[in-house]
Design a protein around this motif. Structure first.
Motif, PDB file in Angstrom:
ATOM      1  N   VAL A  37       0.868  -1.179   0.000  1.00 42.55           N
ATOM      2  CA  VAL A  37       0.000   0.000   0.000  1.00 42.55           C
ATOM      3  C   VAL A  37       0.903   1.226   0.000  1.00 42.55           C
ATOM      4  N   ALA A  38       0.739   2.104  -0.980  1.00 43.44           N
ATOM      5  CA  ALA A  38       1.605   3.276  -1.101  1.00 43.44           C
ATOM      6  C   ALA A  38       0.794   4.459  -1.608  1.00 43.44           C
ATOM      7  N   SER A  39       1.432   5.620  -1.585  1.00 47.26           N
ATOM      8  CA  SER A  39       0.789   6.847  -2.056  1.00 47.26           C
ATOM      9  C   SER A  39       1.370   7.248  -3.401  1.00 47.26           C
ATOM     10  N   VAL A  40       0.591   8.003  -4.151  1.00 47.29           N
ATOM     11  CA  VAL A  40       1.056   8.507  -5.447  1.00 47.29           C
ATOM     12  C   VAL A  40       2.347   9.302  -5.244  1.00 47.29           C
ATOM     13  N   GLY A  41       3.354   9.033  -6.105  1.00 49.06           N
ATOM     14  CA  GLY A  41       4.627   9.732  -6.021  1.00 49.06           C
ATOM     15  C   GLY A  41       5.699   8.970  -5.273  1.00 49.06           C
ATOM     16  N   ALA A 104      -1.516   6.532 -10.217  1.00 49.36           N
ATOM     17  CA  ALA A 104      -2.746   5.787  -9.935  1.00 49.36           C
ATOM     18  C   ALA A 104      -2.922   4.615 -10.892  1.00 49.36           C
ATOM     19  N   SER A 105      -2.421   4.765 -12.122  1.00 47.78           N
ATOM     20  CA  SER A 105      -2.560   3.696 -13.113  1.00 47.78           C
ATOM     21  C   SER A 105      -1.707   2.473 -12.804  1.00 47.78           C
ATOM     22  N   ASP A 106      -0.752   2.603 -11.888  1.00 46.92           N
ATOM     23  CA  ASP A 106       0.101   1.469 -11.519  1.00 46.92           C
ATOM     24  C   ASP A 106      -0.598   0.497 -10.577  1.00 46.92           C
ATOM     25  N   MET A 107      -1.734   0.901 -10.052  1.00 44.40           N
ATOM     26  CA  MET A 107      -2.447   0.066  -9.087  1.00 44.40           C
ATOM     27  C   MET A 107      -2.915  -1.229  -9.742  1.00 44.40           C
TER      28      MET A 107
END
Length: 329
Positions: A37-41, A104-107
């Motif tokens: 679980v990570a944040s954008v950037g 976000a598209s990497d999710m």
């Protein structure tokens, strides 16, 4: 030759059922990173360790797209790198897929694959979840809702985000909700037996602790039949002076307002002036102005209001005041 053909056929059939029998030590994915679980950037790295790797091809894939093969990337995105760390003594290798400045598209799901044969592979998966602020769906959340007074109202609000957003409702300027309190928890706004006072702006609010909460206004419009209020039902005026009769009308849709006297509709002319002024909260103020009162003007007047839900009227009376005359001595 026939026995040889039969033997070859039996070996081929056996291998088709047990293809891995040719390998003394089968490759095994002994370790893979846990779900991330990570944040954008932020940067993320996935590790996949394969035992007895030998000359097997090991790849990373996202859904049906192959991202790497051994230590070679199969996509041109500079944010991705692949590293192969071999331990020849142990016969193992670790394949590390790193993504910098995730978007976000990497999710989604990522799969480590060991290609055993053209039809056989060993796989293990992990999932990348990316935190992102809540976004209320404009397509699934209405801008307005029309309901008739007395009916039940239900409006749904839909929001996306990770973690899953918490949704609640509030009224404009934090006014009291129809069921009490200043907020209503949950994605569905329900009002039983809607009253005209329930109309106005309601806000769906979504918050998941990431970034700023999102909110969307839903305008609740309540249809109701006309209602007339009169501040001065009796108006006194002397002859030759201006008289004003006034009524206040509420209703939605906005009612048509007219004045009547003796069964006849009055119109603006040299004797009468009628003005209708709309204000907030579906209120129309109607004023009948009589330029110069004569004897024939005294009597009853009716303010009438009509919309598709019904009709209302109110009676006003214009009379001549009795002015006491002092008695002579």
């Amino acid at each position: 030759m026939k026995p040889l053909v039969s033997l070859s056929f039996m070996i081929a059939a056996f291998l088709s059922v047990f293809p891995n029998v040719l390998y003394a030590n089968q490759p095994v994915i002994s370790d893979i990173s846990k779900d991330v679980v990570a944040s954008v950037g932020e940067d993320v790295q996935f590790n996949c360790t394969v035992e007895n790797v030998g000359r097997m091809s090991v790849s990373w894939a996202k859904r049906s797209v192959v991202l790497s093969m051994r230590n070679i990337l199969s996509l041109s995105d500079p944010r991705y790198t692949i590293t192969e760390t071999r331990n020849d003594e142990a016969g193992s290798a670790t394949y590390s897929l790193k993504i910098t400045k995730i978007e976000a598209s990497d999710m989604g799901p990522y799969e480590c694959q060991v290609i055993v044969s053209a039809t056989d592979k060993i796989t293990k998966k992990l999932n990348l979840s990316i935190k992102h602020p809540p976004i209320i769906s404009e397509e699934r959340t209405p801008k307005s809702k029309l309901v008739t007074e007395g009916q039940n109202l239900e409006v749904s609000c839909h929001a996306n985000g990770f973690p899953q957003p918490t949704i609640w409702w509030r009224r404009e300027e934090n006014a009291i909700m129809p069921a009490g309190g200043q907020t209503l928890p949950g994605p569905i706004l329900r009002i039983k037996e809607v009253h005209r006072l329930d109309r106005g702006a309601y806000y769906c609010v979504a918050d998941n602790g990431v970034g700023q909460p999102d909110e969307r206004m839903v305008l609740i419009e309540v249809e109701f039949r006309p209602q007339i209020s009169v501040l001065r039902p009796k108006v006194a005026q002397v002859l030759s002076h201006v008289a004003e009769l006034e009524c206040s009308v509420q209703g939605y849709p906005a009612p048509a307002v007219f004045w009547h006297r003796n069964g006849a509709k009055l119109h603006s002319n040299s004797r009468y002036e009628i003005s209708n002024t709309a204000s907030s909260h579906e209120t129309t103020t109607s004023i009948l102005r009589i330029a110069s009162v004569t004897e024939s003007d005294f009597g009853d007047y009716y303010c009438n209001a009509t919309n598709k839900l019904g009709h209302a009227d109110a009676r006003l009376n214009l009379f001549q005041p009795v002015i006491p005359v002092p008695s002579s001595l």
